[in-house]
Motif scaffolding. Structure first.
Motif, PDB file in Angstrom:
ATOM      1  N   UNK A  88      18.615  24.912  51.741  1.00 38.15           N
ATOM      2  CA  UNK A  88      17.588  23.877  51.800  1.00 38.15           C
ATOM      3  C   UNK A  88      17.756  22.920  50.625  1.00 38.15           C
ATOM      4  N   UNK A  89      17.460  21.635  50.852  1.00 38.30           N
ATOM      5  CA  UNK A  89      17.632  20.590  49.848  1.00 38.30           C
ATOM      6  C   UNK A  89      16.363  19.753  49.768  1.00 38.30           C
ATOM      7  N   UNK A  90      15.795  19.672  48.564  1.00 32.95           N
ATOM      8  CA  UNK A  90      14.644  18.804  48.317  1.00 32.95           C
ATOM      9  C   UNK A  90      15.148  17.629  47.484  1.00 32.95           C
ATOM     10  N   UNK A  91      15.291  16.450  48.069  1.00 31.76           N
ATOM     11  CA  UNK A  91      15.861  15.303  47.347  1.00 31.76           C
ATOM     12  C   UNK A  91      14.922  14.762  46.285  1.00 31.76           C
ATOM     13  N   UNK A  92      15.471  13.885  45.458  1.00 30.50           N
ATOM     14  CA  UNK A  92      14.726  13.315  44.336  1.00 30.50           C
ATOM     15  C   UNK A  92      13.512  12.533  44.802  1.00 30.50           C
ATOM     16  N   UNK A  93      13.651  11.777  45.879  1.00 31.49           N
ATOM     17  CA  UNK A  93      12.532  11.036  46.409  1.00 31.49           C
ATOM     18  C   UNK A  93      11.489  12.019  46.954  1.00 31.49           C
ATOM     19  N   UNK A  94      10.229  11.679  46.813  1.00 29.42           N
ATOM     20  CA  UNK A  94       9.174  12.572  47.324  1.00 29.42           C
ATOM     21  C   UNK A  94       9.122  12.431  48.839  1.00 29.42           C
ATOM     22  N   UNK A 159      12.066  27.422  56.142  1.00 29.07           N
ATOM     23  CA  UNK A 159      13.198  28.062  56.826  1.00 29.07           C
ATOM     24  C   UNK A 159      13.648  29.353  56.135  1.00 29.07           C
ATOM     25  N   UNK A 160      12.903  29.795  55.126  1.00 32.34           N
ATOM     26  CA  UNK A 160      13.283  30.979  54.342  1.00 32.34           C
ATOM     27  C   UNK A 160      14.715  30.836  53.814  1.00 32.34           C
ATOM     28  N   UNK A 161      14.965  29.813  52.999  1.00 32.61           N
ATOM     29  CA  UNK A 161      16.346  29.568  52.558  1.00 32.61           C
ATOM     30  C   UNK A 161      16.864  30.652  51.628  1.00 32.61           C
ATOM     31  N   UNK A 162      18.163  30.852  51.689  1.00 28.28           N
ATOM     32  CA  UNK A 162      18.823  31.730  50.724  1.00 28.28           C
ATOM     33  C   UNK A 162      19.101  30.977  49.438  1.00 28.28           C
ATOM     34  N   UNK A 163      19.365  29.667  49.563  1.00 26.28           N
ATOM     35  CA  UNK A 163      19.608  28.810  48.409  1.00 26.28           C
ATOM     36  C   UNK A 163      18.747  27.565  48.537  1.00 26.28           C
ATOM     37  N   UNK A 164      17.982  27.272  47.479  1.00 22.91           N
ATOM     38  CA  UNK A 164      17.124  26.090  47.433  1.00 22.91           C
ATOM     39  C   UNK A 164      17.677  25.143  46.378  1.00 22.91           C
ATOM     40  N   UNK A 165      18.010  23.908  46.781  1.00 26.11           N
ATOM     41  CA  UNK A 165      18.510  22.901  45.855  1.00 26.11           C
ATOM     42  C   UNK A 165      17.401  21.884  45.586  1.00 26.11           C
ATOM     43  N   UNK A 166      17.096  21.665  44.312  1.00 28.58           N
ATOM     44  CA  UNK A 166      16.035  20.761  43.906  1.00 28.58           C
ATOM     45  C   UNK A 166      16.612  19.640  43.048  1.00 28.58           C
ATOM     46  N   UNK A 167      16.340  18.407  43.434  1.00 32.61           N
ATOM     47  CA  UNK A 167      16.847  17.251  42.697  1.00 32.61           C
ATOM     48  C   UNK A 167      15.695  16.600  41.931  1.00 32.61           C
ATOM     49  N   UNK A 188       9.214  31.257  43.006  1.00 35.23           N
ATOM     50  CA  UNK A 188      10.081  31.187  44.195  1.00 35.23           C
ATOM     51  C   UNK A 188      11.329  32.033  43.974  1.00 35.23           C
ATOM     52  N   UNK A 189      11.897  31.936  42.784  1.00 36.20           N
ATOM     53  CA  UNK A 189      13.096  32.694  42.459  1.00 36.20           C
ATOM     54  C   UNK A 189      12.837  34.197  42.565  1.00 36.20           C
ATOM     55  N   UNK A 190      11.651  34.631  42.171  1.00 36.88           N
ATOM     56  CA  UNK A 190      11.307  36.054  42.248  1.00 36.88           C
ATOM     57  C   UNK A 190      11.151  36.531  43.691  1.00 36.88           C
ATOM     58  N   UNK A 191      11.062  35.579  44.623  1.00 39.20           N
ATOM     59  CA  UNK A 191      10.988  35.926  46.045  1.00 39.20           C
ATOM     60  C   UNK A 191      12.391  35.998  46.672  1.00 39.20           C
ATOM     61  N   UNK A 192      13.394  36.256  45.837  1.00 36.91           N
ATOM     62  CA  UNK A 192      14.790  36.416  46.275  1.00 36.91           C
ATOM     63  C   UNK A 192      15.388  35.124  46.824  1.00 36.91           C
ATOM     64  N   UNK A 193      14.998  33.995  46.239  1.00 36.72           N
ATOM     65  CA  UNK A 193      15.599  32.716  46.587  1.00 36.72           C
ATOM     66  C   UNK A 193      16.468  32.265  45.409  1.00 36.72           C
ATOM     67  N   UNK A 194      17.741  32.029  45.662  1.00 36.37           N
ATOM     68  CA  UNK A 194      18.640  31.483  44.652  1.00 36.37           C
ATOM     69  C   UNK A 194      18.361  29.988  44.523  1.00 36.37           C
ATOM     70  N   UNK A 195      18.439  29.461  43.300  1.00 39.44           N
ATOM     71  CA  UNK A 195      18.029  28.076  43.058  1.00 39.44           C
ATOM     72  C   UNK A 195      19.096  27.314  42.298  1.00 39.44           C
ATOM     73  N   UNK A 196      19.396  26.110  42.773  1.00 40.39           N
ATOM     74  CA  UNK A 196      20.232  25.144  42.065  1.00 40.39           C
ATOM     75  C   UNK A 196      19.354  23.935  41.780  1.00 40.39           C
TER      76      UNK A 196
END
Length: 242
Positions: A88-94, A159-167, A188-196
């Motif tokens: 999953x990707x959350x872009x810089x724009x809101x 979507x219950x992502x395995x990896x969440x990317x935050x910009x 979120x990380x403690x819920x077993x979500x890897x984060x970039x």
């Protein structure tokens, strides 16, 4: 018996050359993210941080290199297909739909799910972000900047992502809201979500990171643990205001 407890590599970027149109922005960028990590990507404006995230998510032109997620090659795949495999990707724009309610925005994030799963995920996310529960019937365009950022993250979590990317999740937010947002990111990380996470607030981002990378002019200049980068004189002088 296998006693190796090293977490598997979730995302592997190898010698990525990417950009927009004829313009090459990334020059052989390589990075690894292991399952369960928080990884931070920092650098000056224009260094290529957002382009790195967008390239991973199939939104740039890629000339060379490889992007593998759970061993599957992402180069050449469309963003909606990448999302389906757990990224999953959350872009810089809101990026919320301003005329839709909070609930409708979350439903949009769960378009791949069954009605039952959508209901369960909305309940989970609005409990996770209590302010969204209070605003669930409110139009997203009337939310504050911090609330819209939480809604964008909540929609990505549908979507219950395995990896969440935050910009740049903290961009333009008041200090108290930034504190709350970083608290939620760690939860979120403690819920077993890897984060970039790409973040201009380098001290804050490196402070919660297992590993960090520093981009400069489209290339990786430094990498190491979050603590080691915070203590690195070169990183301090160039990026931490020391």
């Amino acid at each position: 018996m296998n006693t190796d407890k090293t977490p598997p590599i979730l995302l592997e970027v190898i010698d990525l050359v990417a950009g927009y149109g004829p313009t090459e922005v990334l020059h052989k960028v390589s990075l690894n993210i292991s399952s369960g990590q928080i990884v931070t990507l920092i650098g000056a404006n224009g260094a290529g941080k957002t382009t790195t995230l967008r390239s991973i998510f199939g939104q740039t032109k890629i000339w060379k290199g490889s992007v593998k997620f759970l061993g599957e090659e992402l180069v050449g795949q469309k963003a909606h297909k990448i999302a389906r495999i757990g990224l999953a990707f959350v872009p810089q724009e809101r990026s919320v739909f301003p005329t839709l309610s909070v609930r409708e925005n979350l439903e949009m994030g769960g378009y791949q799910l069954s009605d039952r799963d959508v209901k369960e995920r909305i309940e989970y996310i609005t409990n996770f972000f209590p302010i969204l529960k209070e605003r669930v019937s409110q139009q997203a365009g009337t939310l504050s900047g911090g609330e819209r950022r939480m809604l964008a993250i909540g929609r990505a979590l549908m979507i219950k992502p395995k990896l969440l990317m935050l910009d740049e999740p903290s961009l333009g937010l008041a200090p108290k809201v930034v504190d709350l947002l970083f608290d939620r990111i760690q939860a979120i990380h403690k819920e077993d979500v890897t984060i970039l996470i790409v973040e201009q607030n380098a001290k804050r981002a490196l402070g919660i990171a297992d590993h960090g990378y520093v981009l400069e002019l489209g290339q990786i200049r430094f990498d190491g643990s979050g603590k080691s980068l915070l203590a690195d004189p070169g990183v301090q002088a160039a990026y931490l205001g020391a």
